[in-house]
Each structure stands twice: as C-alpha cells, then as structure tokens.
Design a protein around this motif. Structure first.
Motif, PDB file in Angstrom:
ATOM      1  N   CYS A  42       0.818  -1.213   0.000  1.00  0.00           N
ATOM      2  CA  CYS A  42       0.000   0.000   0.000  1.00  0.00           C
ATOM      3  C   CYS A  42       0.854   1.266   0.000  1.00  0.00           C
ATOM      4  O   CYS A  42       0.327   2.372   0.006  1.00  0.00           O
ATOM      5  N   ASP A  43       2.171   1.121   0.023  1.00  0.00           N
ATOM      6  CA  ASP A  43       3.093   2.260   0.067  1.00  0.00           C
ATOM      7  C   ASP A  43       2.945   3.116  -1.195  1.00  0.00           C
ATOM      8  O   ASP A  43       3.205   2.659  -2.305  1.00  0.00           O
ATOM      9  N   LEU A  44       2.543   4.358  -1.007  1.00  0.00           N
ATOM     10  CA  LEU A  44       2.298   5.248  -2.139  1.00  0.00           C
ATOM     11  C   LEU A  44       3.558   5.508  -2.961  1.00  0.00           C
ATOM     12  O   LEU A  44       3.487   5.671  -4.175  1.00  0.00           O
ATOM     13  N   ALA A  45       4.695   5.548  -2.314  1.00  0.00           N
ATOM     14  CA  ALA A  45       5.939   5.831  -3.032  1.00  0.00           C
ATOM     15  C   ALA A  45       6.328   4.681  -3.957  1.00  0.00           C
ATOM     16  O   ALA A  45       6.815   4.900  -5.063  1.00  0.00           O
ATOM     17  N   ARG A  46       6.099   3.448  -3.519  1.00  0.00           N
ATOM     18  CA  ARG A  46       6.490   2.290  -4.321  1.00  0.00           C
ATOM     19  C   ARG A  46       5.437   1.886  -5.340  1.00  0.00           C
ATOM     20  O   ARG A  46       5.756   1.431  -6.422  1.00  0.00           O
ATOM     21  N   PHE A  47       4.161   1.986  -4.979  1.00  0.00           N
ATOM     22  CA  PHE A  47       3.080   1.534  -5.843  1.00  0.00           C
ATOM     23  C   PHE A  47       1.985   2.598  -5.950  1.00  0.00           C
ATOM     24  O   PHE A  47       0.838   2.350  -5.572  1.00  0.00           O
ATOM     25  N   PRO A  48       2.306   3.767  -6.484  1.00  0.00           N
ATOM     26  CA  PRO A  48       1.290   4.838  -6.533  1.00  0.00           C
ATOM     27  C   PRO A  48       0.084   4.462  -7.387  1.00  0.00           C
ATOM     28  O   PRO A  48      -1.028   4.915  -7.112  1.00  0.00           O
ATOM     29  N   GLU A  49       0.263   3.596  -8.371  1.00  0.00           N
ATOM     30  CA  GLU A  49      -0.861   3.216  -9.229  1.00  0.00           C
ATOM     31  C   GLU A  49      -1.912   2.409  -8.462  1.00  0.00           C
ATOM     32  O   GLU A  49      -3.102   2.488  -8.767  1.00  0.00           O
ATOM     33  N   ILE A  50      -1.500   1.650  -7.448  1.00  0.00           N
ATOM     34  CA  ILE A  50      -2.457   0.900  -6.638  1.00  0.00           C
ATOM     35  C   ILE A  50      -3.334   1.866  -5.858  1.00  0.00           C
ATOM     36  O   ILE A  50      -4.557   1.754  -5.860  1.00  0.00           O
ATOM     37  N   HIS A  51      -2.703   2.828  -5.207  1.00  0.00           N
ATOM     38  CA  HIS A  51      -3.464   3.812  -4.433  1.00  0.00           C
ATOM     39  C   HIS A  51      -4.420   4.584  -5.339  1.00  0.00           C
ATOM     40  O   HIS A  51      -5.606   4.707  -5.039  1.00  0.00           O
ATOM     41  N   THR A  52      -3.927   5.057  -6.467  1.00  0.00           N
ATOM     42  CA  THR A  52      -4.754   5.832  -7.402  1.00  0.00           C
ATOM     43  C   THR A  52      -5.918   4.994  -7.916  1.00  0.00           C
ATOM     44  O   THR A  52      -7.060   5.445  -7.949  1.00  0.00           O
ATOM     45  N   ARG A  76     -10.319   3.288  -1.845  1.00  0.00           N
ATOM     46  CA  ARG A  76      -9.948   4.681  -1.593  1.00  0.00           C
ATOM     47  C   ARG A  76      -8.800   4.804  -0.588  1.00  0.00           C
ATOM     48  O   ARG A  76      -8.818   5.627   0.308  1.00  0.00           O
ATOM     49  N   GLY A  77      -7.811   3.920  -0.766  1.00  0.00           N
ATOM     50  CA  GLY A  77      -6.604   3.971   0.055  1.00  0.00           C
ATOM     51  C   GLY A  77      -6.763   3.426   1.461  1.00  0.00           C
ATOM     52  O   GLY A  77      -5.859   3.581   2.273  1.00  0.00           O
TER      53      GLY A  77
END
Length: 156
Positions: A42-52, A76-77
């Motif tokens: 869930c780390d936004l820095a490593r996998f921003p496309e998952i969060h988005t 939604r994160g």
C-alpha cells in the motif's frame, strides 16, 4: 514473507475501531504488530498506481509468502478486510475460491479456520467498491497466482 504481518486479532481490533471508514495503511503499519508486506504494498511511493486505482474500483491486495498469503480489501486507500491462509495447506485453487467469497465479504472467519487458515476480519464494506473486483499479487511466490490478477514485484 520477508516480514511478519499483524496478527488477526490485531486486524480485528483495527477494523472494528474503523468500522465505517476502513484502516489506513499507515495506521496498520504503526500498530503494535507491523503490517509487513501489506503495508509495503500500500506504500504510495512504491506503488502509486495501486493507491490511485483504489479510488476508482475496490481492490484485493495479496501478499504471497513462502507458504502463507495475506489479502486485504482496499478502497480509496483504506483497508476494509483481511484474509490469512496458508497456500501450502489450502492450495492455489482453494485460496482463489476463498478470495471470490472474501472480496464480497461473504467468507466467515470460522470457514477459513476450519480449512486450516488464520481467518478473516472485516469492516463495513462500501457498496461503491463493487465487490473489490481488481486483484493484485506481490511477494516471493506471487507467480503462483499468474493469470488471476496483476503481479507486482516483491514488496519490502
């Protein structure tokens, strides 16, 4: 898996406390028991496309270790459900069957424990997540689930 994940009782507590809103990955990672690879996924820095992407459709995030699998329902994160089982015990096909029920919130904790798993925990599932149709797999043995979702590099 490279790191332990939070125990199921800890997840149940977190999800109960955040019943309507879900648990942020940061809150899960800062709990007494670390969130481990799910927090990394869930780390936004490593996998921003998952969060988005989680703002458009509900997602099932699966961290696959050497013998175990932890899955989280992300919308939604925020995490709305956790499933923990041993792939060595349940097998890939059994886990996939469980995930079909899990993503709809229909997989009782007792049913998972009866098949040798650790169990499930849920918050209130948002209907807007549409049954969490997107599946993502990461971890050492994520390749076992090729063809059943998007495979990401190992989360650390």
């Amino acid at each position: 898996m490279s790191e332990p994940t939070a125990s199921l009782p800890e997840w149940k507590r977190l999800l109960r406390e955040s019943r309507d809103a879900g648990v942020t990955p940061e809150r899960a990672a800062s709990a007494d028991s670390p969130a481990g690879t799910l927090g990394a996924l869930c780390d936004l820095a490593r996998f921003p496309e998952i969060h988005t992407r989680s703002f458009r459709r509900g997602m099932v995030l699966c961290a696959v270790g050497e013998s175990d699998l932890t899955a989280a329902l992300l919308w939604r994160g925020r995490i709305f459900g956790i499933y923990r089982h041993s792939v060595a015990i349940r097998g890939v096909e059994g886990v996939l069957e469980d995930l079909k029920e899990f993503r709809l919130g229909w997989l009782p904790d007792e049913a998972v424990r009866e098949t040798g798993g650790e169990g499930t925990a849920f918050a209130e599932l948002p209907p807007e997540a549409e049954g969490f149709p997107v599946a993502c797999f990461t971890g050492r043995d994520a390749g076992l689930f090729a063809g059943h979702g998007k495979i990401y590099g190992e989360a650390r």
